[in-house]
Design a protein around this motif. Sequence first.
Motif, PDB file in Angstrom:
ATOM      1  N   PRO A  51       0.784  -1.239   0.000  1.00  0.00           N
ATOM      2  CA  PRO A  51       0.000   0.000   0.000  1.00  0.00           C
ATOM      3  C   PRO A  51       0.819   1.295   0.000  1.00  0.00           C
ATOM      4  N   MET A  52       1.827   1.357   0.839  1.00  0.00           N
ATOM      5  CA  MET A  52       2.591   2.609   0.918  1.00  0.00           C
ATOM      6  C   MET A  52       3.290   2.923  -0.399  1.00  0.00           C
ATOM      7  N   LEU A  53       3.925   1.941  -0.983  1.00  0.00           N
ATOM      8  CA  LEU A  53       4.640   2.156  -2.235  1.00  0.00           C
ATOM      9  C   LEU A  53       3.687   2.558  -3.354  1.00  0.00           C
ATOM     10  N   GLY A  54       2.646   1.763  -3.565  1.00  0.00           N
ATOM     11  CA  GLY A  54       1.716   2.020  -4.661  1.00  0.00           C
ATOM     12  C   GLY A  54       1.028   3.360  -4.561  1.00  0.00           C
ATOM     13  N   VAL A  55       0.562   3.704  -3.373  1.00  0.00           N
ATOM     14  CA  VAL A  55      -0.175   4.956  -3.208  1.00  0.00           C
ATOM     15  C   VAL A  55       0.764   6.155  -3.299  1.00  0.00           C
ATOM     16  N   HIS A  56       1.961   6.036  -2.727  1.00  0.00           N
ATOM     17  CA  HIS A  56       2.903   7.149  -2.827  1.00  0.00           C
ATOM     18  C   HIS A  56       3.277   7.434  -4.285  1.00  0.00           C
ATOM     19  N   VAL A 108      -4.058  12.748   0.762  1.00  0.00           N
ATOM     20  CA  VAL A 108      -3.543  13.510   1.904  1.00  0.00           C
ATOM     21  C   VAL A 108      -4.391  13.218   3.139  1.00  0.00           C
ATOM     22  N   ARG A 109      -5.703  13.206   2.959  1.00  0.00           N
ATOM     23  CA  ARG A 109      -6.600  12.894   4.079  1.00  0.00           C
ATOM     24  C   ARG A 109      -6.307  11.507   4.642  1.00  0.00           C
ATOM     25  N   SER A 110      -6.050  10.558   3.767  1.00  0.00           N
ATOM     26  CA  SER A 110      -5.735   9.201   4.196  1.00  0.00           C
ATOM     27  C   SER A 110      -4.425   9.161   4.974  1.00  0.00           C
ATOM     28  N   PHE A 111      -3.410   9.889   4.510  1.00  0.00           N
ATOM     29  CA  PHE A 111      -2.125   9.924   5.205  1.00  0.00           C
ATOM     30  C   PHE A 111      -2.259  10.545   6.589  1.00  0.00           C
ATOM     31  N   VAL A 112      -3.039  11.620   6.680  1.00  0.00           N
ATOM     32  CA  VAL A 112      -3.255  12.276   7.976  1.00  0.00           C
ATOM     33  C   VAL A 112      -3.976  11.326   8.926  1.00  0.00           C
ATOM     34  N   ALA A 113      -4.995  10.647   8.435  1.00  0.00           N
ATOM     35  CA  ALA A 113      -5.742   9.703   9.276  1.00  0.00           C
ATOM     36  C   ALA A 113      -4.848   8.548   9.734  1.00  0.00           C
ATOM     37  N   ALA A 114      -4.002   8.056   8.846  1.00  0.00           N
ATOM     38  CA  ALA A 114      -3.100   6.954   9.204  1.00  0.00           C
ATOM     39  C   ALA A 114      -2.110   7.404  10.276  1.00  0.00           C
ATOM     40  N   ARG A 115      -1.614   8.612  10.145  1.00  0.00           N
ATOM     41  CA  ARG A 115      -0.671   9.141  11.132  1.00  0.00           C
ATOM     42  C   ARG A 115      -1.351   9.297  12.490  1.00  0.00           C
ATOM     43  N   LYS A 119      -0.399   7.279  15.861  1.00  0.00           N
ATOM     44  CA  LYS A 119      -0.061   8.014  17.080  1.00  0.00           C
ATOM     45  C   LYS A 119      -0.967   7.567  18.233  1.00  0.00           C
ATOM     46  N   ALA A 120      -2.255   7.419  17.960  1.00  0.00           N
ATOM     47  CA  ALA A 120      -3.210   6.993  18.991  1.00  0.00           C
ATOM     48  C   ALA A 120      -2.897   5.569  19.440  1.00  0.00           C
ATOM     49  N   ASP A 121      -2.485   4.716  18.512  1.00  0.00           N
ATOM     50  CA  ASP A 121      -2.137   3.333  18.844  1.00  0.00           C
ATOM     51  C   ASP A 121      -0.886   3.289  19.729  1.00  0.00           C
TER      52      ASP A 121
END
Length: 126
Positions: A51-56, A108-115, A119-121
């Motif tokens: 996921p990270m590679l493909g989406v980036h 961008v919204r997805s990256f912010v949510a993942a971060r 962080k919460a985890d």
Amino acid sequence: MPRNTLIAGGVLVVLGVISYVASAFASVTALIPAFLGVVLVICGLIARKKPMLGVHVALVVALLGLVGTFMNVLKIGEVFAGTAERPLAVVVSAITFVLLLIYIALGVRSFVAARRWKKADAISQA
């Protein structure tokens, strides 16, 4: 995001083919949205496994497409005024620009949510 990448790519492929047919097969440049779409579909397929590679990579391609279509977007007023030299190209570029802009905003919204989730985890495990 892999699903969004596949959808955005598919829509761009359809847009490119439609614009090529609408231009009476006059110019291969009408297929530019389709070329972008094919690259996004490939990135979306990669993103299913990594996921990270493909989406980036897809977001970089989308950003390049956004930059590439920007000049024609500035000519949209000429279409409404009836003075555009190639109105179909301007309209298709504007549609491509908007689709890519939406895709980048979702990314961008997805990256912010993942971060935030990460962080919460980390906080909950401490």
